[in-house]
Design a protein around this motif. Structure first.
Motif, mmCIF file in Angstrom:
data_model
loop_
_atom_site.group_PDB
_atom_site.id
_atom_site.type_symbol
_atom_site.label_atom_id
_atom_site.label_comp_id
_atom_site.label_asym_id
_atom_site.label_seq_id
_atom_site.Cartn_x
_atom_site.Cartn_y
_atom_site.Cartn_z
ATOM 1 N N LYS A 82 2.430 1.844 -3.343
ATOM 2 C CA LYS A 82 1.441 2.331 -4.314
ATOM 3 C C LYS A 82 1.168 3.827 -4.119
ATOM 4 O O LYS A 82 1.129 4.595 -5.080
ATOM 5 C CB LYS A 82 0.149 1.528 -4.183
ATOM 6 C CG LYS A 82 -0.850 1.812 -5.255
ATOM 7 C CD LYS A 82 -1.950 0.773 -5.240
ATOM 8 C CE LYS A 82 -2.623 0.779 -6.584
ATOM 9 N NZ LYS A 82 -3.337 -0.422 -6.880
ATOM 10 N N ILE A 83 0.991 4.247 -2.880
ATOM 11 C CA ILE A 83 0.707 5.655 -2.594
ATOM 12 C C ILE A 83 1.917 6.524 -2.938
ATOM 13 O O ILE A 83 1.789 7.571 -3.582
ATOM 14 C CB ILE A 83 0.298 5.845 -1.112
ATOM 15 C CG1 ILE A 83 -1.002 5.085 -0.801
ATOM 16 C CG2 ILE A 83 0.170 7.331 -0.764
ATOM 17 C CD1 ILE A 83 -2.204 5.470 -1.644
ATOM 18 N N LEU A 89 -3.864 -5.076 -4.207
ATOM 19 C CA LEU A 89 -2.722 -4.173 -4.283
ATOM 20 C C LEU A 89 -1.649 -4.630 -5.273
ATOM 21 O O LEU A 89 -0.849 -3.831 -5.751
ATOM 22 C CB LEU A 89 -2.088 -3.994 -2.899
ATOM 23 C CG LEU A 89 -2.947 -3.244 -1.880
ATOM 24 C CD1 LEU A 89 -2.337 -3.337 -0.489
ATOM 25 C CD2 LEU A 89 -3.123 -1.784 -2.296
ATOM 26 N N PHE A 99 0.834 -1.199 0.000
ATOM 27 C CA PHE A 99 0.000 0.000 0.000
ATOM 28 C C PHE A 99 0.872 1.253 0.000
ATOM 29 O O PHE A 99 0.653 2.172 -0.787
ATOM 30 C CB PHE A 99 -0.939 -0.019 1.211
ATOM 31 C CG PHE A 99 -1.893 1.141 1.238
ATOM 32 C CD1 PHE A 99 -2.975 1.184 0.373
ATOM 33 C CD2 PHE A 99 -1.719 2.190 2.130
ATOM 34 C CE1 PHE A 99 -3.855 2.254 0.393
ATOM 35 C CE2 PHE A 99 -2.585 3.250 2.161
ATOM 36 C CZ PHE A 99 -3.669 3.288 1.291
ATOM 37 N N TRP A 115 -6.205 0.255 4.043
ATOM 38 C CA TRP A 115 -5.649 0.011 2.707
ATOM 39 C C TRP A 115 -6.534 0.585 1.602
ATOM 40 O O TRP A 115 -6.485 0.155 0.462
ATOM 41 C CB TRP A 115 -5.424 -1.490 2.504
ATOM 42 C CG TRP A 115 -4.498 -2.059 3.534
ATOM 43 C CD1 TRP A 115 -3.142 -1.846 3.642
ATOM 44 C CD2 TRP A 115 -4.842 -2.920 4.625
ATOM 45 N NE1 TRP A 115 -2.636 -2.519 4.718
ATOM 46 C CE2 TRP A 115 -3.658 -3.194 5.350
ATOM 47 C CE3 TRP A 115 -6.035 -3.498 5.071
ATOM 48 C CZ2 TRP A 115 -3.640 -4.007 6.479
ATOM 49 C CZ3 TRP A 115 -6.006 -4.304 6.202
ATOM 50 C CH2 TRP A 115 -4.812 -4.549 6.888
ATOM 51 N N CYS A 153 3.855 7.494 3.034
ATOM 52 C CA CYS A 153 2.423 7.256 2.901
ATOM 53 C C CYS A 153 1.747 7.812 4.155
ATOM 54 O O CYS A 153 2.009 7.344 5.263
ATOM 55 C CB CYS A 153 2.158 5.754 2.778
ATOM 56 S SG CYS A 153 0.416 5.317 2.775
ATOM 57 N N GLU A 180 -7.205 3.509 -0.901
ATOM 58 C CA GLU A 180 -6.404 4.568 -1.518
ATOM 59 C C GLU A 180 -6.983 5.965 -1.303
ATOM 60 O O GLU A 180 -6.254 6.954 -1.363
ATOM 61 C CB GLU A 180 -6.213 4.293 -3.000
ATOM 62 C CG GLU A 180 -5.288 3.118 -3.237
ATOM 63 C CD GLU A 180 -5.111 2.806 -4.702
ATOM 64 O OE1 GLU A 180 -4.701 3.706 -5.454
ATOM 65 O OE2 GLU A 180 -5.394 1.660 -5.084
#
Length: 116
Positions: free
Chosen positions: A21-22, A114, A18, A57, A44, A59
């Motif tokens: 990704k952020i 994810l 996560f 989790w 994050c 977004e």
């Protein structure tokens, strides 16, 4: 026989995925938005804390912030909430509408989402 992975390890894996990704947005999302100068690596930053597993989790519940912004707003929660309301009203409204929903507790599903 395969050894079962602990929930703690699954959570750690989901948190890592996560965060990556952020942070992949590549910039501090508060750059030039307030009085704090950006500095440090990207992190994050959760809008509503990670203790809320329904949103941990999601977004919509995170921003990519530099270390300086993340540190400042972690220590100034009221200002953080006001900033989110001002800059991301739709995100704020969404988070408040779902924050008390029950989550399904299936961390493997989170990890699959994810990694896709």
């Amino acid at each position: 026989m395969m050894k079962k992975i602990s929930k703690k390890k699954l959570k750690a894996k989901a948190d890592k995925l996560f965060s990556e990704k952020i942070r992949s947005k590549g910039i501090c999302q508060l750059l030039e938005e307030d009085h704090i100068s950006c500095s440090g690596i990207l992190q994050c930053a959760h809008i509503i804390g990670r203790a809320n597993h329904r949103l941990r989790w999601d977004e919509e519940n995170a921003l990519s912030l530099c270390q300086a912004h993340h540190f400042y707003y972690t220590n100034h929660p009221w200002e953080w909430q006001e900033l989110i309301k001002m800059l991301w009203k739709n995100k704020y409204d969404y988070l408040n509408s779902v924050r008390n929903e029950v989550w399904d507790r299936n961390i493997e599903t989170v990890i699959a989402r994810l990694t896709s």
